[in-house]
Design an enzyme around this catalytic site. Structure first.
Site, PDB file in Angstrom:
ATOM      1  N   ASP A  38     119.199  -7.344  42.880  1.00 24.65           N
ATOM      2  CA  ASP A  38     119.954  -7.981  43.956  1.00 24.65           C
ATOM      3  C   ASP A  38     119.084  -8.007  45.222  1.00 24.65           C
ATOM      4  OD1 ASP A  38     122.242  -9.034  45.196  1.00 24.65           O
ATOM      5  OD2 ASP A  38     123.002  -7.048  45.740  1.00 24.65           O
ATOM      6  N   HIS A  39     119.150  -9.083  45.972  1.00 19.25           N
ATOM      7  CA  HIS A  39     118.409  -9.213  47.240  1.00 19.25           C
ATOM      8  C   HIS A  39     116.969  -8.725  47.156  1.00 19.25           C
ATOM      9  CE1 HIS A  39     121.820 -10.532  49.633  1.00 19.25           C
ATOM     10  NE2 HIS A  39     122.546  -9.623  49.005  1.00 19.25           N
ATOM     11  N   HIS A  83     128.406  -8.739  54.073  1.00 22.61           N
ATOM     12  CA  HIS A  83     128.262  -7.472  53.352  1.00 22.61           C
ATOM     13  C   HIS A  83     128.948  -6.336  54.121  1.00 22.61           C
ATOM     14  CE1 HIS A  83     124.626  -9.663  51.742  1.00 22.61           C
ATOM     15  NE2 HIS A  83     125.223  -9.268  50.634  1.00 22.61           N
ATOM     16  N   HIS A  85     128.671 -13.310  47.700  1.00 24.98           N
ATOM     17  CA  HIS A  85     128.270 -11.945  48.094  1.00 24.98           C
ATOM     18  C   HIS A  85     129.331 -11.385  49.037  1.00 24.98           C
ATOM     19  CE1 HIS A  85     123.870 -11.580  46.896  1.00 24.98           C
ATOM     20  NE2 HIS A  85     124.255 -12.738  46.399  1.00 24.98           N
ATOM     21  N   GLY A  86     129.221 -10.075  49.323  1.00 21.96           N
ATOM     22  CA  GLY A  86     130.134  -9.467  50.295  1.00 21.96           C
ATOM     23  C   GLY A  86     131.567  -9.413  49.792  1.00 21.96           C
TER      24      GLY A  86
HETATM   25  P1  13P Z   1     129.779  -5.644  49.547  1.00 24.28           P
HETATM   26  O1  13P Z   1     129.026  -4.394  49.822  1.00 24.28           O
HETATM   27  O2  13P Z   1     130.443  -6.209  50.743  1.00 24.28           O
HETATM   28  O3  13P Z   1     130.718  -5.496  48.385  1.00 24.28           O
HETATM   29  O4  13P Z   1     128.703  -6.757  49.137  1.00 24.28           O
HETATM   30  C1  13P Z   1     128.038  -6.651  47.929  1.00 24.28           C
HETATM   31  C2  13P Z   1     126.964  -7.637  47.819  1.00 24.28           C
HETATM   32  O5  13P Z   1     127.105  -8.784  48.162  1.00 24.28           O
HETATM   33  C3  13P Z   1     125.700  -7.185  47.251  1.00 24.28           C
HETATM   34  O6  13P Z   1     124.724  -8.162  47.297  1.00 24.28           O
END
Ligand code: 13P
Length: 279
Positions: free
Chosen positions: A82-83, A178, A206-207
């Site tokens: 991720d990222h 996030h 995301h988020g």
């Molecule tokens: P949250 O921490 O808000 O659940 O977001 C997760 C995310 O998007 C990881 O890339």
């Protein structure tokens, strides 16, 4: 079942009009809790770890564990970086057997984002791995560091970006951020709808922490096929660990470990149900 490319799970989600949950993990208990929930519901999941978390949970330790958990699971699981922020980290994840990688060039100029994602596409193709990228800026921040200001994805840029790079999944910015939201966010369904109408690529939200069940399902109806959840799992793990330890003078490590597994299991199970319209 097995370790599978993330693209296979995105296709499954598309066919069934659902989203696959992508659950962030940072230790063995988190991996165990997420897999237990997926197996109980007999649903595929994505296990993921973000580059900014690697200082707490090193890739060379987490990677083999995540891959092994997927290989030994009763359900299909993709293992995703991720990222990804550096091309070298993407390469390392691919070498460890990750079946999907994200390069996050969302804060770069569009041309540079496209150029780097094309390079990542070529690297991932050698491993048969899936590629996710982000356009527009998701708010908040994964890990420490300054919070990003939300910049909604421009639908025309999204079309150009997907055509140029050939990515398998596109993370969009539609008012999501996030971390924990101070108040329930207002998601720009109009922007999501516009993107979904002109882009064939599966979309990623995301988020996920703090978004309501109805809002999740609305985004799924508008083309979201992968939803990321991190903070809610970390928080529920910490809550269960605290509840276990609080009344005690002396904690037992094995019971503490179990409390962590249960915290993540609960959160992952709840989200899989919402993302697949089980409730
Ligand atoms: P949250 O921490 O808000 O659940 O977001 C997760 C995310 O998007 C990881 O890339």
């Amino acid at each position: 079942m097995a370790l599978v490319p993330m693209k296979q799970l995105l296709d499954y989600a598309e066919k069934n009009n659902i989203a696959v949950g992508a659950f962030s993990v940072g230790n063995m208990e988190m991996v165990m809790g997420a897999v237990a929930a997926a197996e109980e519901l007999n649903m595929p999941i994505i296990l993921q770890i973000a580059e900014c978390r690697l200082k707490n949970s090193p890739l060379e330790l987490m990677g083999p564990m995540m891959v092994s958990a997927a290989k030994n699971s009763k359900v299909d699981i993709a293992v995703h970086l991720d990222h990804g922020l550096k091309v070298e980290t993407v390469q390392k994840a691919l070498e460890l057997g990750f079946t999907s990688v994200m390069f996050d060039g969302s804060t770069l100029p569009l041309e540079e984002n496209i150029r780097t994602v094309k390079q990542v596409r070529q690297m991932a193709d050698k491993y048969g791995a899936t590629v996710e990228a982000e356009l527009g800026v998701v708010g908040g921040n994964e890990g420490d560091g300054a919070a990003h200001e939300i910049q909604c994805t421009n639908p025309d840029d999204a079309k150009l970006f997907c055509d140029e790079t050939g990515v398998d999944a596109l993370a969009v910015a539609i008012g999501n951020a996030h971390g924990n939201y101070p108040v329930l966010p207002s998601l720009r369904y109009d922007v999501l709808d516009d993107i979904n109408k002109i882009v064939d690529t599966p979309l990623v939200l995301h988020g996920g922490t703090g978004i309501s069940d109805e809002m999740f399902q609305q985004t799924i109806m508008l083309g979201v096929r992968k939803i990321n959840i991190a903070t809610a799992s970390f928080d529920n793990l910490a809550k269960h660990a605290l509840e276990y330890c609080k009344p005690l003078e002396k904690a037992n490590y094995f019971e503490l470990s179990h409390a962590e597994v249960v915290g993540v299991y609960e959160n992952v199970k709840r989200h899989i149900k919402v993302f697949s319209f089980m409730e």
